[in-house]
Design a protein around this motif. Structure first.
Motif, PDB file in Angstrom:
ATOM      1  N   HIS A 245       0.813  -1.220   0.000  1.00  8.65           N
ATOM      2  CA  HIS A 245       0.000   0.000   0.000  1.00  8.65           C
ATOM      3  C   HIS A 245       0.845   1.268   0.000  1.00  8.65           C
ATOM      4  O   HIS A 245       0.394   2.309  -0.465  1.00  8.65           O
TER       5      HIS A 245
ATOM      6  N   PHE B  75      -5.812  -0.859  12.677  1.00 11.98           N
ATOM      7  CA  PHE B  75      -7.256  -1.096  12.620  1.00 11.98           C
ATOM      8  C   PHE B  75      -7.556  -2.548  12.248  1.00 11.98           C
ATOM      9  O   PHE B  75      -8.374  -3.217  12.882  1.00 11.98           O
ATOM     10  N   PHE B  76      -6.874  -3.035  11.232  1.00 14.40           N
ATOM     11  CA  PHE B  76      -7.071  -4.428  10.800  1.00 14.40           C
ATOM     12  C   PHE B  76      -6.797  -5.396  11.940  1.00 14.40           C
ATOM     13  O   PHE B  76      -7.565  -6.313  12.212  1.00 14.40           O
TER      14      PHE B  76
ATOM     15  N   ASP C 217      -6.728   3.133  -0.312  1.00 12.41           N
ATOM     16  CA  ASP C 217      -7.388   4.282   0.302  1.00 12.41           C
ATOM     17  C   ASP C 217      -6.370   5.173   0.998  1.00 12.41           C
ATOM     18  O   ASP C 217      -6.702   6.244   1.498  1.00 12.41           O
TER      19      ASP C 217
ATOM     20  N   GLU D 197      -0.770   6.849   7.776  1.00 12.50           N
ATOM     21  CA  GLU D 197      -2.046   6.247   7.376  1.00 12.50           C
ATOM     22  C   GLU D 197      -1.937   4.733   7.232  1.00 12.50           C
ATOM     23  O   GLU D 197      -2.881   3.999   7.526  1.00 12.50           O
TER      24      GLU D 197
ATOM     25  N   ASN E  38      -1.991   3.318  10.682  1.00  8.92           N
ATOM     26  CA  ASN E  38      -3.345   3.317  11.215  1.00  8.92           C
ATOM     27  C   ASN E  38      -4.180   2.170  10.638  1.00  8.92           C
ATOM     28  O   ASN E  38      -4.919   1.502  11.357  1.00  8.92           O
ATOM     29  N   MET E  39      -4.039   1.984   9.353  1.00 10.40           N
ATOM     30  CA  MET E  39      -4.815   0.924   8.712  1.00 10.40           C
ATOM     31  C   MET E  39      -4.442  -0.442   9.278  1.00 10.40           C
ATOM     32  O   MET E  39      -5.312  -1.241   9.627  1.00 10.40           O
TER      33      MET E  39
END
Lengths: 224, 224
Positions: free
Chosen positions: A188, A217-218, A200, A210, A213-214
């Motif tokens: 990514h 979150f996952f 995204d 970012e 963070n992703m």
DNA sequence: AATTAATGATAGTATTACTATCATTTTAAA
DNA sequence: TTTAAAATGATAGTAATACTATCATTAATT
């Protein structure tokens, strides 16, 4: 002067340990610069030889071919990440907290960290992102794997999977999640830079926040 | 006789549409077999020419080089998956159900599905798994991307992301999840076969059921 | 039957990915 | 400090790769 890190790698990766000589370290340093500049396909030992004022023959005394050199670099990178993770999580016992630090360590590894003078860790990270997958997508994977040439990545994945299992012992895919975190991170970052419609994430001024963070979150969702 | 599918791809991928001539279809068919057999690095237009009793020059009339041919194959593959998804979800309106079918479609795509006689979809799937990442890990990504040469993948990712957003409109990473499903599928099939320590999946007799289960589990957790 | 398009045959070039040999320099041991 | 050994450099050479160019032949179209 200062702390010196020497990363030890599987002997099958090289013909002669490049970290032990001036020329060897030069090869490492400048191969990183050249691969980053031209891409792996256009990178040749001849160009490298010219850049370091040496000869193809001399480089071939260290590495069988450029594929082995790439494997070396990639292994070096993962060993270095393992090292960073180790020192960053030294006194952390809470596994959830540990995993956050792990993620931060490999996503933002090259930014502000102790390094080795002959390795540009930031560019090496870029290489792992752009070319890393080529290291194991070869017809020789199986034989190379049996020689332990992917050992650094496997051992890192193993360590991370243990932390995942600590967080949630019932989670069925600790290894897959561990490797997926690495692959996702690299992918990514690459997508954000080159194929933004596939992600995204956006990256502004080399801030991979970012991505971090992703991944967090996952992880939170999956292990809850 | 029977239904014929013709997959239309971005014209920048080829110099002359290979699907429209006998020689072109021969190139497609046998390049798949050879890349699968030798791996992309060792695959050459010369070998291909010999195999189909033609000449290098003739092959160069269809494809600029082998990288373009790979890009063509990969795009063809993703268009084909898109087509499968479309027909498999024709009358399905529930987005959760739809996503399950989508996952099944691309994980187990090549097994029992309508195909094209000059394409061995199963071997093409193997190529996408083993070599697919090389299609976009090039120094020329940006220029190729601007010409639309990754269009098929992007459009598929876009469609899947829409279904994801239908399931959970608040989910922040629909594109990342979509592409991650594809990448994870390919990666873990590859890992299971070649680097089993990197995954929890095992594959017995070409049954990718475990991969499918894992992806469904991830999706359910993440979108809940 | 004539024209055009597609393919084949052949040749040639620059670059790549090495290997081999010998000379020279640097390092380490006696 | 001399001597041997190891590392590097210099040079040359080979087979394969990734093309490009030209012309002949065959097939398709009008």
């Amino acid at each position: 002067m200062g702390v010196e890190i020497k990363i030890s790698l599987n002997g099958g990766l090289y013909l002669k340990e490049p970290q032990d000589s001036k020329l060897g370290r030069n090869i490492i340093m400048n191969s990183i610069l050249l691969i980053d500049e031209f891409g792996f396909e256009s990178f040749t030992f001849k160009k490298l030889a010219q850049k370091i004022n040496s000869t193809e023959a001399s480089i071939y005394r260290y590495f069988e071919n450029k594929h082995m050199l790439l494997l070396f670099l990639v292994n070096w990178y993962w060993e270095w990440v393992s090292y960073l993770i180790k020192i960053n999580t030294l006194n952390v016992s809470n596994p959830k907290f540990k995993l956050r630090i792990i993620i931060h360590s490999f996503v933002s590894a090259p930014k502000d960290n102790p390094g080795v003078n002959y390795v540009n860790e930031s560019k090496l990270h870029d290489i792992v992102i752009s070319e890393g997958a080529k290291a194991y997508h070869t017809k020789d994977v199986d034989s190379e794997n049996s020689k332990g040439l992917f050992g650094s990545y496997k051992s890192l994945a193993n360590n991370v999977s243990k932390v995942i299992s600590e967080i949630n012992p019932h989670f069925k895919y600790p290894f897959a999640l561990a490797t997926n975190l690495f692959e996702m991170s690299n992918n990514h970052i690459y997508f954000a830079k080159h194929l933004p419609k596939l992600t995204d994430i956006s990256i502004v001024e080399d801030d991979f926040g970012e991505v971090e963070n992703m991944l967090n979150f996952f992880v939170d969702k999956l292990l809850s």
